[in-house]
Design a protein around this motif. Structure first.
Motif, short mmCIF file in Angstrom:
data_model
loop_
_atom_site.label_atom_id
_atom_site.label_comp_id
_atom_site.label_asym_id
_atom_site.label_seq_id
_atom_site.Cartn_x
_atom_site.Cartn_y
_atom_site.Cartn_z
N SER A 5 -81.80 -94.42 -17.53
CA SER A 5 -81.06 -93.61 -18.50
C SER A 5 -81.24 -92.12 -18.25
N ILE A 6 -82.50 -91.68 -18.07
CA ILE A 6 -82.69 -90.24 -17.96
C ILE A 6 -82.14 -89.70 -16.65
N ILE A 7 -82.15 -90.52 -15.60
CA ILE A 7 -81.55 -90.06 -14.35
C ILE A 7 -80.05 -89.85 -14.56
N GLY A 8 -79.43 -90.78 -15.29
CA GLY A 8 -78.01 -90.61 -15.59
C GLY A 8 -77.76 -89.31 -16.34
N PHE A 9 -78.57 -89.07 -17.37
CA PHE A 9 -78.39 -87.84 -18.13
C PHE A 9 -78.68 -86.61 -17.29
N PHE A 10 -79.66 -86.71 -16.39
CA PHE A 10 -79.98 -85.57 -15.54
C PHE A 10 -78.77 -85.16 -14.72
N PHE A 11 -78.10 -86.14 -14.13
CA PHE A 11 -76.96 -85.78 -13.29
C PHE A 11 -75.79 -85.27 -14.13
N LEU A 12 -75.66 -85.77 -15.35
CA LEU A 12 -74.63 -85.24 -16.24
C LEU A 12 -74.94 -83.78 -16.57
N GLY A 13 -76.19 -83.50 -16.91
CA GLY A 13 -76.58 -82.12 -17.18
C GLY A 13 -76.44 -81.24 -15.95
N ALA A 14 -76.69 -81.83 -14.77
CA ALA A 14 -76.57 -81.07 -13.53
C ALA A 14 -75.12 -80.72 -13.22
N ILE A 15 -74.22 -81.62 -13.60
CA ILE A 15 -72.80 -81.32 -13.39
C ILE A 15 -72.41 -80.08 -14.20
N PHE A 16 -72.88 -80.02 -15.45
CA PHE A 16 -72.60 -78.84 -16.26
C PHE A 16 -73.21 -77.60 -15.64
N ALA A 17 -74.42 -77.74 -15.09
CA ALA A 17 -75.05 -76.60 -14.41
C ALA A 17 -74.21 -76.16 -13.23
N GLY A 18 -73.70 -77.14 -12.47
CA GLY A 18 -72.86 -76.81 -11.33
C GLY A 18 -71.61 -76.05 -11.75
N LEU A 19 -71.01 -76.50 -12.86
CA LEU A 19 -69.81 -75.82 -13.34
C LEU A 19 -70.14 -74.38 -13.74
N ILE A 20 -71.29 -74.19 -14.37
CA ILE A 20 -71.70 -72.83 -14.75
C ILE A 20 -71.84 -71.96 -13.52
N ARG A 21 -72.56 -72.47 -12.51
CA ARG A 21 -72.81 -71.67 -11.32
C ARG A 21 -71.51 -71.39 -10.55
N VAL A 22 -70.58 -72.32 -10.55
CA VAL A 22 -69.30 -72.06 -9.88
C VAL A 22 -68.53 -70.99 -10.65
N ASN A 23 -68.55 -71.11 -11.97
CA ASN A 23 -67.85 -70.08 -12.77
C ASN A 23 -68.44 -68.70 -12.52
N LEU A 24 -69.76 -68.64 -12.31
CA LEU A 24 -70.41 -67.34 -12.17
C LEU A 24 -70.35 -66.79 -10.74
N LEU A 25 -69.58 -67.45 -9.87
CA LEU A 25 -69.42 -66.91 -8.52
C LEU A 25 -68.60 -65.63 -8.55
N SER A 26 -67.74 -65.49 -9.54
CA SER A 26 -66.92 -64.28 -9.59
C SER A 26 -67.16 -63.55 -10.90
N PRO A 27 -67.08 -62.21 -10.85
CA PRO A 27 -67.38 -61.43 -12.07
C PRO A 27 -66.43 -61.75 -13.23
N GLN A 28 -65.18 -62.07 -12.91
CA GLN A 28 -64.26 -62.36 -14.02
C GLN A 28 -64.62 -63.68 -14.69
N GLY A 29 -65.29 -64.56 -13.95
CA GLY A 29 -65.73 -65.81 -14.55
C GLY A 29 -64.61 -66.57 -15.22
N ASP A 30 -63.50 -66.73 -14.50
CA ASP A 30 -62.36 -67.36 -15.15
C ASP A 30 -62.05 -68.73 -14.57
N LEU A 31 -63.09 -69.43 -14.18
CA LEU A 31 -62.89 -70.82 -13.76
C LEU A 31 -62.30 -71.63 -14.90
N VAL A 32 -62.83 -71.37 -16.10
CA VAL A 32 -62.37 -72.03 -17.31
C VAL A 32 -62.23 -70.98 -18.40
N ARG A 33 -61.66 -71.39 -19.51
CA ARG A 33 -61.57 -70.45 -20.64
C ARG A 33 -62.97 -70.13 -21.16
N PRO A 34 -63.17 -68.94 -21.72
CA PRO A 34 -64.51 -68.58 -22.22
C PRO A 34 -65.06 -69.61 -23.21
#
Lengths: 116, 215, 536
Positions: free
Chosen positions: C36-65
């Protein structure tokens, strides 16, 4: 759990005391004792709690002494939460905005600090 | 092997070890309950200090006879509970059943009185969020008082309901004569829970019902 | 001494879904938690990945704020409540604690299973909140935004967190009672492995702190549904009261997350340096010290909230004090390593990485404990870097160390050592590349929880995101090779590490009842120099 069977007479005595204390606390509430009103109310409540805990919950009779540690820990931790929160509430000052930044400080070249 | 001892669970070596674990487990759980209610009590203390007038007005609005009656009802229920434990210690099946039923009855009476109180408050528009209106100078802050009233008594009532459920479980076992003087830990342990819920009410009564009554 | 196995291992003892979903065996429950926790870890990691991708550019417009806000909220909630808090206690603790103390199981096996089900139900509530659009308040649910103004699924989420809190409480109760009442004959408190002391201290926090979180969440939900006003300043309410209640639990919660890793360190460092632990009593008492003092420092999250300055000073001073027991542990481990015969097996690599990264995280915590500094770096990436050094560089690496250390005991197989070391090194490098730039970013003033940033911060953000992708590889590799080892790994004997401790004196994997006969303890723990002589 204590190995000792407490007599029903003891229980009845405790029950009687609890009833008397309840009526007492309700009655005292109608007397004007100023700041002593809440003091009296809480004191009576603590005595009632002690009677229930010591006699009905067998704290007085248990041989498992760790029970006292657990009880004390729970009460102490609650006191901690209340004390620190309480201290904050009664020692707050109103928040005053700081004076404006001087124009020549080192961060003025950074865009996030530029006035809009 | 140990399985031949009636009621001994496989992870324990002796019944005494099992009883000690169950007893301490319940006490530790009650410590968590102290912290749970304590968080709300903390808020109550802060807001009573800040808005004493509102709290006094709100408190006076509560029916003191209902609060006092309920306190006495719970005290009696703790008495009958401890008599049920005594009956388990002495192996008296009828006593167990009778006193457990009495405790459940008193618990239900408590909930009934509480239901009456809540209905009255609802009719008087003193339930926060459901058309709350408190005449006088304390409209907003009286709502804070009643918020704590409902949060605290609501949580307490929930614990009472769980308690009645646990007593039902005990009643079934008592009916089936499953308790012996040597092995009746469940009665002791659930008794502890019931007394604790009584203690919470012992504090709720003066804090909610007896604020500044003499004025 | 022959190890003739008369009883089947716990993995063989019962087949089929029911035998797992209705198990009372602490070892099987540990595996349920692991999956279970490994599953949750990777789910949380996906959100982390999305954050880091959004923060690649200063406008941060991968998604809506607004969507970005749900990303960091879900990342925090999932990682904290559904990965970090249960990870070591519910997986490694559940598995190893009864073995280490010489018991057949925990005190309350059925409650143990119940705690897992509660965990899953809480997780489902939180995930469903995510599916319905998430929650955007930050994992800290500050009022009055969470209680009044947020338009996201606050109530659904707080219900999920409320529920999962009970899982934590039940685990803590179980561990405390088990440790008090079920130690084997001769296993006195001061012969216990230090991992048990750490789990005990963790359990104290779980039991005393989590209920306050429960109350807080109830009040937020009630306020939101019934518009109570207890956290609404416009109606006389106090948002700071929420923060007191919230942080009273959530600061000790961070010690729930790190203490078990600190416990793992005492096990791995002694084993892989072949040395007795230096300062057993100091480490044991420092665990308790962290648990107790950890409850006295919560206001350091509230220096800028409007809290009383005087109380702030008190919390600041106490926050400096809480660093001392942690430092004591680090010094004692260094002293243990000194003069030892160090083997750089995977658990040791993770442990050495832990010591360095935990120290950096801990020292930067002292920066934050100083009120004057905190005023400037509060709510910046400095804070983000600080806690990730502790939580990821510390807690997660500690989990990996423990997982690799006890993997042979849990599965009966050895993982491939080369891949283990490689993953540890990749993780260490990726971690530092991800989070060290964030110290600099924070110090320069980049705020946290912002989807965009000024252009001068881009280079460091790109470095950080690059590091995150390397870190991701470091976490994926163990999943692959650990799964591989289940079928193809070398069969491990009872004690492949030649370690001390009761858990290594039973077959790998152990039988359901753990020991053929209840063990009797006659030795001090970590008796390495004499241990070698015994088994040679």
């Amino acid at each position: 759990m204590s190995g000792v069977t407490v007599s029903r007479k003891t229980y009845a005595g405790v029950w009687g005391s609890l009833v008397v204390l309840t009526l007492l606390t309700a009655g005292i509430a109608y007397l004007d004792l100023g700041v002593l009103n809440p003091v009296a109310a809480i004191t009576i409540a603590v005595i009632k709690m002690a009677l229930v805990a010591l006699f009905f919950m067998h704290l007085r009779y248990t041989r498992i002494r760790l029970t006292y540690v657990f009880t004390a820990a729970g009460l102490l931790w609650l006191a901690l939460l209340m004390a620190f929160t309480w201290t904050d509430v009664i020692t707050r000052h109103p928040i005053v905005p700081p004076p404006p930044w001087p124009a020549n400080d080192v961060t003025s070249h950074m865009s996030i600090f530029k006035a809009k | 092997m140990t399985e031949s001892i009636a009621g001994l669970e496989h992870q324990f070596e002796t019944l005494e070890q099992q009883h000690e674990a169950g007893w301490l487990g319940m006490w530790a759980f009650l410590a968590t309950e102290i912290m749970f209610f304590g968080g709300m009590f903390t808020g109550y203390v802060i807001y009573r200090w800040a808005y004493f007038g509102a709290f006094a007005a709100g408190s006076k609005d509560l029916e003191i006879w209902a609060g006092t009656l309920n306190t006495l009802v719970l005290i009696c229920s703790s008495f009958t509970m401890v008599l049920a434990v005594h009956a388990a210690e002495t192996g008296e099946r009828r006593g167990q059943i009778g006193f457990l039923l009495a405790t459940m009855f008193l618990g239900t009476v408590f909930l009934g009185v509480k239901g009456y109180e809540w209905t009255t408050l609802f009719r008087d528009h003193h339930v926060p969020g459901i058309g709350f209106h408190f005449s006088g100078p304390y409209q907003n802050t009286a709502q804070i008082f009643f918020s704590f009233y409902f949060a605290l008594t609501g949580m307490h009532a929930l614990h009472m309901v769980v308690g009645v459920g646990l007593l039902t479980f005990l009643l079934v076992k008592a009916w089936r004569a499953e308790f012996t003087p040597a092995h009746h830990a469940a009665v002791d342990i659930i008794g502890l829970y019931w007394h604790f819920v009584d203690i919470v009410w012992i504090f709720l009564f003066p804090l909610l019902y007896l604020v500044d009554r003499h004025r | 001494m022959s190890m003739v196995q008369t009883a089947p291992s716990y993995l063989e003892d019962g087949h089929g879904l029911a035998s797992w979903l209705l198990t009372r065996d602490h070892k099987r429950i540990a595996l349920l938690y692991l999956v279970s926790i490994i599953g949750f870890f990777f789910l949380g990691a996906i959100f982390a990945g999305l954050i880091r991708v959004n923060l690649l550019s200063p406008q941060g417009d991968l998604v809506r704020p607004q969507t970005y806000n749900t990303f960091f909220t879900m990342h925090g909630l999932i990682m904290i409540f559904f990965f970090l808090i249960p990870s070591i206690p519910a997986v490694l603790g559940n598995f190893v604690l009864p073995l280490m103390i010489g018991a057949r199981d925990l005190a309350f096996p059925k409650i143990n299973l119940l705690s897992w089900y509660i965990f899953i139900v809480g997780g489902l509530f939180t995930i469903s909140a995510g599916l319905f659009g998430g929650v955007d308040t930050g994992w800290t649910f500050y009022t009055p935004f969470s209680s009044i103004y947020s338009n996201s699924n606050v109530v659904l989420t707080v219900i999920g967190i409320f529920i999962v809190g009970f899982s934590s409480i039940l685990t803590g109760l179980n561990f405390i009672i088990t440790t008090h009442t079920m130690r084997a004959s001769g296993m006195t408190w001061f012969r216990l492995p230090l991992f048990i002391w750490a789990l005990y201290a963790t359990s104290l926090i779980m039991v005393l702190g989590t209920p306050v979180l429960a109350t807080t969440l109830v009040l937020v939900a009630l306020e939101r549904v019934f518009h109570l006003g207890i956290f609404d300043p416009s109606r006389g309410g106090d948002p700071i009261y929420f923060q007191h209640l919230f942080w009273f639990y959530s600061h000790p919660a961070v010690y729930i997350m790190i203490l078990p890793s600190l416990g793992v360190m005492s096990e791995t460092i002694t084993c892989f340096a072949r040395r007795r632990i230096f300062g057993y009593n100091a480490i044991a008492f420092s665990s308790l010290g962290i648990a107790v003092i950890g409850f006295l420092v919560w206001g350091h999250h509230m220096f800028v909230s409007g809290q009383s300055v005087y109380v702030g000073m008190m919390f600041s001073l106490l926050s400096f004090l809480v660093a001392i027991p942690s430092a004591i542990k680090v010094f004692n481990w260094m002293a243990t390593l000194y003069g030892g015969t160090i083997a750089f097996d995977t658990p040791m690599l993770y442990s050495l990485g832990f010591i360095g990264l935990f120290t950096v995280g801990g020292l930067t915590g002292l920066y934050l404990a100083a009120m004057g500094v905190d005023i400037h770096v509060h709510d910046t990436y400095f804070v983000v870097a600080h806690f990730h050094y502790i939580m990821v560089g510390g807690a997660v690496m500690g989990f990996m160390a423990g997982l690799h250390y006890w993997w042979p005991k849990i599965t009966g197989r050895l993982y491939p050592e080369v891949w283990g070391r490689l993953a540890a090194i990749i993780t260490f490098l990726g971690f530092n590349l991800t989070f060290f730039p964030q110290f600099i970013l924070g110090y320069l003033g980049m705020p946290r929880r912002y989807h965009m940033y000024p252009p001068e911060f881009q280079a460091l953000n790109v470095l950080s995101s690059a590091g995150a992708s390397i870190l991701g590889i470091g976490y994926l590799l163990p999943v692959i090779y650990l799964l591989w080892s289940l079928r193809r790994g070398q069969v491990a004997g009872p004690n492949p590490w030649r370690a001390t401790g009761l858990e290594w004196q039973t077959p790998s994997p152990p039988p359901t009842a753990n020991f053929e006969a209840p063990p009797v303890v006659r030795e001090e723990p970590y008796s390495y120099p004499t241990w070698e002589a015994q088994i040679d």
